[in-house]
Enzyme design. Structure first.
Site, short mmCIF file in Angstrom:
data_model
loop_
_atom_site.label_atom_id
_atom_site.label_comp_id
_atom_site.label_asym_id
_atom_site.label_seq_id
_atom_site.Cartn_x
_atom_site.Cartn_y
_atom_site.Cartn_z
N LEU A 8 -3.67 26.73 88.86
CA LEU A 8 -2.54 27.66 88.94
C LEU A 8 -2.09 27.80 90.38
CD1 LEU A 8 -3.87 30.46 86.54
CD2 LEU A 8 -2.83 28.25 86.00
N ARG A 15 2.02 37.50 101.12
CA ARG A 15 1.29 38.09 102.26
C ARG A 15 0.96 37.08 103.37
NH1 ARG A 15 -3.48 40.87 99.20
NH2 ARG A 15 -2.73 39.55 97.50
N LYS A 348 -5.56 3.05 126.09
CA LYS A 348 -4.69 3.09 124.92
C LYS A 348 -4.54 1.71 124.29
CE LYS A 348 -0.55 2.12 124.17
NZ LYS A 348 0.88 1.84 124.32
#
Ligand code: UD1
Ligand code: CA
Length: 452
Positions: A8, A15, A348
């Site tokens: 569900l 909230r 890198k």
């Protein structure tokens, strides 16, 4: 017997005060809905049917075709939500677990145990309950002679019922056919005017069906309704993962400052210092020292490697290697064994061979570096020409002098040297020395003349 789940997740989650649908909030590095789906699948659900309504498009974009969808256009209660979901499995026999998209701490183990009990006892329904000190707000489990006879919601409960500390976790296992026929008898004659799924329990009991209960730890049924509960769920999931590592023989110091994701494994006798984050898919070896102040995301690290005060992303680091402090290893790097990647070094998309030393203040991007290469301080691989990235190759046993620029694409052949301060633009042959800088000019007495 086939097992399914209906999850569900149509509610608004007001909230949270978020643009995201509540089940898409993240706890412990994964969305709440992904956690619930994983628990359901882990418990053996053949298919997960997610009931969506509020934020349906976001939910579908995230879940794709990993689940089946049922739509609830009006939020008329949990019973009404299940009515939408059961459409898919109405013609099947077997069992269905009803779960909520906002209870991310439920585990596959608990669902399995509840399902086993459900089958062994021949129940039409099994409700997952928990006992807590402050039951306010939850549905209460009303038992008679020890057996569950109904569930009452807070708003419908009598003063006496409100004192009951056994609560409905909002999760159930039902026989599909029996659930389907009981849903047809649901009414919304209650304090909230909703179709309560919880009323199905009383309906089945009144029809003489067997209703069981499986009591779980309260933690597992913790619902996330606001940001405080989201932080609490996140904390509890993290704690589970930290404890898992410690059970596996990892020494975690100041565990409350360390974050460990679900898909992280660490070998025994590795020490994890405070303020360390291990996330994504990480596989870390034995006898390593990780941290303090380190973030590893989706990295593989060999045995006996040390990574301190550094960040490494989507990369592989070998064994007996030392990284940091203050190194940055960016994605798609492959750092071998017995390597030093020291302070203020950035790597890198580069492959670094075994035994190479990059001790300090160096950038190695888009490069293939051989074994036993020594980088002097301040080396830059100049990989970008403003439009394209290029690759540099440095073969085994090279010595790159301090403050060398290697303008890519360029190759330094085996055993070659570059002189300090050189800007290398052409291939350096094997065993050669390349000097690419202006000669020093000395002007005797020049300074004295200037001062006059
Ligand atoms: C529900 C239970 C309560 C239980 C508690 C546990 C009922 C009537 N009450 O109360 O007994 O103690 O969970 O957390 O079932 N949802 C829909 N469509 C709807 C209504 C709800 O999809 O029309 C979804 C919500 O998004 C949520 C879940 O169902 O994921 C539970 O709904 P919520 O309103 O939070 O139920 P509670 O009032 O907490
Ligand atoms: Ca509610």
């Amino acid at each position: 017997m086939e097992l399914y789940s209906i999850i569900l997740a149509a509610g608004e989650g007001k909230r949270m005060k978020s643009k995201l649908a509540k089940p898409l909030q993240t706890a412990g590095g994964k969305t709440l809905i992904d956690r619930v789906c994983a628990a359901a699948s882990g418990a053996g659900a053949k298919e997960n049917i997610v009931v969506i309504g509020h934020g349906a498009e976001q939910m579908k974009a995230h879940l794709g075709d990993s689940v089946k969808y049922a739509y609830q256009t009006e939020r008329l209660g949990t019973g009404h939500a299940v009515m939408q979901g059961i459409e898919y499995i109405r013609s099947r026999s077997g069992a269905v677990m009803i779960l909520c998209g906002d209870t991310p701490l439920i585990t596959a183990e608990t669902l399995c145990a509840a399902y086993d009990r459900h089958c062994a006892d021949g129940c039409a329904a099994t409700v997952i309950t928990a006992v807590c000190d402050e039951p306010y707000g939850y549905g209460r489990i009303i038992r008679r002679g020890g057996e569950v006879c109904k569930i009452v919601e807070e708003k419908d409960a009598s003063a006496e019922e409100k004192t009951v500390c056994e609560i409905n976790g909002g999760m159930f296992i039902f026989d599909i056919q029996k659930l389907d026929s009981a849903l047809k008898k649901l009414t919304c004659d209650n304090a909230q005017g909703e179709y309560y799924l919880t009323d199905v329990i009383g309906i089945l009991k009144n029809e003489g069906e067997r209703v069981g209960a499986y009591t779980a730890e309260f933690e597992e049924i913790l619902g996330v309704n606001d940001r405080m509960q989201l932080a609490e769920a996140d904390r509890l999931i993290n704690l589970r993962n930290v404890r898992r590592l410690m059970t596996d023989g990892v020494q975690v110091l100041n565990p409350e400052t360390v974050r460990v994701g679900d898909d992280v494994s660490v070998g025994c006798d590795t020490i994890i210092y405070p303020n360390t984050i291990l996330e994504g898919n990480c596989e870390i070896g034995e006898d390593c020292v990780i941290g303090p102040n380190t973030r590893l995301k989706s990295c593989t690290v060999g045995d006996g490697t040390e990574v301190q005060s550094s960040v490494a992303l989507d990369s592989v680091i070998g064994s007996g290697t030392a990284v940091g402090p203050f190194a940055y290893i960016r994605p798609n790097s492959e750092i071998g064994d017995n390597i030093k990647v020291g302070d203020f070094v950035e790597v890198k998309n580069a492959k670094i061979g075994n035994g190479t030393k990059i001790a300090h203040l160096t950038y190695v991007g888009d490069a293939d570096v051989g074994e036993r290469v020594n980088f002097g301080c301040g080396t830059v691989v100049v990989n970008y020409d403003g439009i394209h990235k290029h690759r540099t190759i440095i073969e085994d046993d090279c010595f790159i002098g301090c403050n060398t620029n290697l303008v890519s694409p360029v190759t330094v052949r085996k055993g070659a040297y570059t002189a300090a301060g050189s800007t290398i633009t052409d291939e350096v042959p094997q065993d050669a020395l390349a000097i690419a800088r202006a000669r020093q000019v000395v002007k005797e007495g020049w300074a004295k003349g200037k001062k006059k």
